[in-house]
Design an enzyme around this catalytic site. Structure first.
Site, mmCIF file in Angstrom:
data_model
loop_
_atom_site.group_PDB
_atom_site.id
_atom_site.type_symbol
_atom_site.label_atom_id
_atom_site.label_comp_id
_atom_site.label_asym_id
_atom_site.label_seq_id
_atom_site.Cartn_x
_atom_site.Cartn_y
_atom_site.Cartn_z
ATOM 1 N N ASP A 43 0.888 -1.205 0.015
ATOM 2 C CA ASP A 43 -0.116 0.107 -0.164
ATOM 3 C C ASP A 43 0.730 1.287 -0.177
ATOM 4 O O ASP A 43 1.874 1.460 0.748
ATOM 5 C CB ASP A 43 -0.816 0.009 1.359
ATOM 6 C CG ASP A 43 -1.516 -1.191 1.394
ATOM 7 O OD1 ASP A 43 -1.874 -2.067 0.659
ATOM 8 O OD2 ASP A 43 -2.385 -1.173 2.599
ATOM 9 N N ARG A 161 -7.953 -0.762 11.011
ATOM 10 C CA ARG A 161 -6.629 -0.374 10.524
ATOM 11 C C ARG A 161 -6.877 0.795 9.334
ATOM 12 O O ARG A 161 -7.793 1.040 8.760
ATOM 13 C CB ARG A 161 -5.678 -1.595 10.011
ATOM 14 C CG ARG A 161 -6.427 -2.443 9.111
ATOM 15 C CD ARG A 161 -5.475 -3.447 8.702
ATOM 16 N NE ARG A 161 -5.910 -4.455 7.779
ATOM 17 C CZ ARG A 161 -6.709 -5.701 8.014
ATOM 18 N NH1 ARG A 161 -6.884 -5.958 9.212
ATOM 19 N NH2 ARG A 161 -7.230 -6.491 7.148
ATOM 20 N N GLU A 220 -10.899 -1.896 3.648
ATOM 21 C CA GLU A 220 -9.348 -1.507 3.815
ATOM 22 C C GLU A 220 -9.266 -0.250 3.348
ATOM 23 O O GLU A 220 -9.806 0.265 2.496
ATOM 24 C CB GLU A 220 -8.244 -2.696 3.330
ATOM 25 C CG GLU A 220 -8.252 -3.823 4.093
ATOM 26 C CD GLU A 220 -6.953 -4.730 3.815
ATOM 27 O OE1 GLU A 220 -6.311 -5.128 4.896
ATOM 28 O OE2 GLU A 220 -6.875 -4.888 2.609
#
Length: 482
Positions: A43, A161, A220
Site C-alpha cells: 500500500d 486499520r 481496507e
C-alpha cells in the site's frame, strides 16, 4: 529512536545493499514507476505535499517477497517525476507495532509532518491487537513515535486499520477501515480537536448500510475527501463475489459519491464504482496538493492474487506503485487523469501520424524495442471496432456493438490469455503508459482506467499493431525517460 529501531533499520539497509546487484539486474525492473529496493512493496502511505515537496511512503517488507512485519519505506519528489529514496521512516520496533507498522496517512500541523498508522500486534496464538499510532517529524525524514492515540472502539474486531486523517474547519477527522463484530466490512469515523484525543462517531458506510446490502467482510484503506462539491469515499472491500464484468479480482478498490453530514456522522451515498478495471490495482490513497489538485496513487498489486508467482521474485523484489493521477469530478463522473508533470518524461517521439484508416489487415508500428513509452491516440466517434496488440503480451479491444472495452494479457502464471472488461458506450481517446513490465490505460479522458503488470518475452515491446473499423485522427508515441 530506540536501539531496537536502529537495529531493524540497520538490518533492512544491509538487505538492500546485499541484494542490490541481483535486484537491479532484473530485466523486468521498471523504468519510471516506484518500486522497493528489495523485497515486497504494497500500500501507498502518507501521501502529502509538505513544504513544497511531495512525500510518498509505502508498506515494505525488506527481508522477503512475502508479507510480514511491515516497515514504512519513503520516497520524495519535487515534481512527481523524479523521486529520491529517503531513509526508512518507520520500523516495527515498539510493543504497539511489533508485528508491523501498517498503513496510514500524513498531515501538516504546526509546521510539522504528522504520520498516523496502524500498529499491528499478535500474541503467540495469533490473536490480534490493533492501535492507531502517531509519529511526528520536523524535517520530513526522521520521525519521533508518540505511540497509540486510538485504541479499538467497541463494536469492532481487531481488524481495524489504515487511518486516513484530514481537517475540516477547526476539527480533525479520521476514517479507519474496519470489520464489525458481525464480521462485515465498515468504515469508522473519528473526530479530534488536537490529533491526540479521538472520539469514535460510529460507522458511516459498510456492508448492510445505506441500502448497500451484503458487501464484504472487511473494508481496507478508506479515504474521504471533498471534490468539486461532492464527498467521495474511497475504500477497498474484501469478500465481494464476481458480478459479470465487475469484481473480477480477489479484492476490489473503488468509491462512493455522496454527502457526509459532519454533525450527525451520516454519509448518504450512491453505488460502489471500481476505480480501475485492470488486473492489479488496490489500496489507493489521495492527497490535496498546493495547487489544489486531488492526486491519487495506488498499489499495482492485489493481496493474495498470485503474489508468489510474479517473475520478479527471482530477482528478490515484487510489486510497484501506479503513476500519480489527478482526480476530477466532471458531469457526474469521477475522472482519473495522469498528472501533467508526466509529460516531462517524454524523450524521443517514436511515432506521429494522423488520419489513419483502420482495417482488418492491421497497421504495424515498429517502436524500436522501446521498454518504456507513452501512447496518445484519438479516434473518430464512429469507430465500430478497435484492437491494439502490443508485441505478444497485451491486447486492447473495443466493440461498439457490444459497448465493451477489454484488456487481455498473457497470464504470468499459466501463459494463457486472461481478460478484464468494462462497459463503454464509445471510444474516442486512449492514452497508455507502458513500462518494462506494466501498462496503465486511460480511456476517454480518464472515464475508465486499466492497470496491469505484464511480462513480455524478451522484455521489449517491439511492435504495436492496430486494426478495426473506423479512423484514427491522431496517433503519437513517445519514448519515456524516468
Amino acid at each position: 529512536m530506540t536501539e531496537r529501531e536502529q537495529e531493524l533499520i540497520r538490518l533492512a539497509e544491509e538487505e538492500v545493499e546485499k541484494n542490490k546487484e541481483v535486484v537491479e539486474g532484473d530485466p523486468y525492473r521498471l523504468r519510471y514507476h516506484l518500486m522497493p529496493p528489495v523485497g515486497l512493496l504494497n500500500d501507498p502511505n502518507g501521501f502529502i505535499q509538505w513544504n513544497g515537496t511531495y512525500h510518498l511512503f509505502y508498506q515494505w517488507m525488506p527481508f522477503k517477497t512475502g508479507h510480514g512485519a511491515k516497515f514504512w519505506g519513503h520516497y520524495s519528489s519535487e515534481d512527481l517525476m523524479n523521486w529520491k529514496h529517503e531513509p526508512i521512516a518507520l520500523a516495527p520496533s515498539e510493543w504497539f507495532e511489533k508485528n508491523g507498522c501498517y498503513s496510514g496517512s500524513a498531515v501538516e500541523h504546526d509546521g510539522k509532518m504528522v504520520l498516523f498508522y496502524t500498529g499491528n500486534v499478535k500474541d503467540a496464538d495469533g490473536n490480534r491487537e490493533t492501535y492507531q499510532c502517531m509519529a511526528v517529524s520536523e524535517d520530513g525524514v526522521t520521525f519521533d513515535k508518540k505511540g497509540p492515540v486510538v485504541e479499538l472502539p467497541e463494536g469492532y474486531t481487531a481488524h481495524f486499520r489504515d487511518p486516513k486523517v484530514w481537517k475540516k474547519g477547526a476539527d480533525w477527522y479520521m476514517v479507519v477501515g474496519a470489520q464489525s463484530e458481525d464480521l462485515t466490512g465498515k468504515v469508522a469515523l473519528l473526530k479530534s480537536s488536537d490529533l491526540k484525543e479521538w472520539q469514535h462517531l460510529g460507522a458511516i458506510a459498510g456492508s448492510g448500510m445505506n441500502g448497500l446490502g451484503e458487501f464484504g467482510y472487511m473494508w481496507e484503506c478508506p479515504d474521504l475527501f471533498e471534490l468539486d462539491g461532492v464527498d467521495v469515499l474511497v475504500a477497498s472491500p474484501q469478500g465481494l463475489e464476481a458480478d459479470g464484468m465487475k469484481y473480477q479480482n480477489v479484492y476490489q478498490a473503488g468509491y462512493f459519491v455522496g454527502e457526509l453530514d459532519y454533525e450527525s456522522g451520516v454519509f448518504e451515498h450512491g453505488d460502489f464504482i471500481e476505480l480501475d478495471r485492470g488486473f492489479e490495482f488496490y489500496a489507493p490513497q489521495t492527497t490535496l496538493d498546493e495547487q489544489g489538485r486531488r492526486l491519487m496513487v495506488g498499489w499495482m498489486g492485489v493481496p493474495e492474487q498470485d503474489e508468489d508467482k510474479h517473475p520478479t521474485i527471482a530477482h528478490k523484489w515484487v510489486h510497484a506503485l501506479t503513476l500519480p493521477r489527478e482526480l476530477k469530478w466532471v458531469d457526474g463522473k469521477l475522472l482519473q487523469v495522469p498528472v501533467e508533470e508526466l509529460t516531462l518524461m517524454r524523450k524521443d517521439q517514436l511515432v506521429e501520424q494522423s488520419d489513419l484508416q483502420l482495417s482488418d489487415d492491421g497497421l504495424g508500428l515498429v517502436i524500436g524495442g522501446s521498454k518504456a513509452f507513452e501512447m496518445s491516440l484519438f479516434l473518430e466517434k464512429a469507430v465500430a471496432t478497435f484492437e491494439m496488440a502490443l508485441s505478444d503480451t497485451v491486447q486492447l479491444t473495443f466493440d461498439a456493438s457490444e459497448s465493451v472495452f477489454s484488456l487481455r494479457r498473457k497470464s504470468f502464471v499459466t501463459g494463457e490469455w486472461e481478460t478484464r472488461s468494462c462497459s463503454l458506450q464509445a471510444l474516442t481517446e486512449l492514452r497508455a503508459y507502458v513500462d518494462t513490465s506494466s501498462i496503465e490505460v486511460f480511456l476517454n479522458g480518464g472515464e475508465e482506467v486499466f492497470t496491469a503488470r505484464i511480462f513480455p518475452d524478451g522484455t521489449a515491446h517491439e511492435r504495436i499493431t492496430l486494426s478495426g473499423v473506423g479512423k484514427i485522427g491522431e496517433l503519437r508515441v513517445w519514448e519515456l525517460e524516468g
